[in-house]
Design an enzyme around this catalytic site. Structure first.
Site: not given
Ligand code: GAR
Length: 218
Positions: A14-15, A92, A94, A109, A111, A138, A143, A146-147, A176
């Site tokens: 959850g950062s 994480m 779908i 989202n 990614h 990104s 939609t 997926l991604d 991010e």
């Molecule tokens: C992030 O890097 C995000 O881009 C990725 O999970 C991580 C979550 O980090 N998401 C995916 O891969 C989605 N397909 P966080 O829990 O520290 O925010």
């Protein structure tokens, strides 16, 4: 204009949730994170929500017969917060077309790749294995694909000699935490919409790779 309600879905650390909590902490009249949902009971992001005084809910797919009934249960609970925006922040799972259609135009989202490259998992490893010279992240509208939804913003970093998947992941995470609050701010300020042709910012259609963050600026 009343404050926008944002619901955030997580599965882990959850950062990105933290970056959003920090970003909106001093603008309660503009937007608030009204709830956090996790599909994992041990997600550290739940502690971040508690610390910020934001209600959280854990929903396990194991309590539901199939993907659709899980998504329907999530939608029912999420909708109690009347969200203007639903944010996937490391969620994480779908999602079904029923879910993505229900929140069409108000579902974002993040990614960890420069979409359309490397949809799916193991993006850092795949960028290294391909010998790419750059990598990044990104934010996109979600939609059914997926991604694959329209990209809003990307940030890039060079791939350096000696980089590992971990070192790359660390740098991409820092990026991010800059682009997700920025895209969310555009949305709550009603500068950003999902149009018929793609993502629209300030009434202009964004290119298919979205706005590019100037990483040299602070
Ligand atoms: C992030 O890097 C995000 O881009 C990725 O999970 C991580 C979550 O980090 N998401 C995916 O891969 C989605 N397909 P966080 O829990 O520290 O925010």
């Amino acid at each position: 204009m009343s404050a926008k309600s944002i619901v955030v879905l997580i599965s882990g650390s959850g950062s990105n949730l933290q970056a959003l909590l920090d970003h909106f902490a001093d603008q309660p009249d503009v937007a608030r994170i009204s709830a956090v949902f996790s599909n994992k009971a041990d997600a550290y992001g739940l502690e971040r929500a508690a610390k910020a005084g934001v209600p959280s809910h854990v929903l396990s797919h194991r309590d539901h017969a199939d993907r659709l009934s899980f998504d329907q249960a999530m939608m029912a609970q999420i909708d109690q917060y009347q969200p203007d925006l639903v944010i996937l922040a490391g969620f994480m799972r779908i999602l079904t077309p029923e879910f993505t259609r229900h929140y069409a135009g108000r579902l974002l989202n993040i990614h960890p790749s420069l979409l359309p490259k490397y949809k799916g998992l193991d993006t850092h490893q795949r960028a290294l294995a391909a010998g790419d010279s750059e990598h990044g992240c990104s934010v996109h509208f979600v939609t059914e694909e997926l991604d694959g939804g329209p990209v809003i913003i990307q940030a890039r970093t060079d791939i350096r000699p000696g980089d590992s998947a971990d070192s790359l992941a660390h740098r991409v995470h820092q990026l991010e935490h800059r682009i997700y609050p920025l895209a969310t701010q555009w949305f709550v300020d009603e500068r950003l919409q999902l149009g018929a042709q793609g993502a629209v910012l300030d009434n202009r259609l964004l290119p298919s790779t979205g706005h590019q963050l100037d990483v040299s600026s602070p």
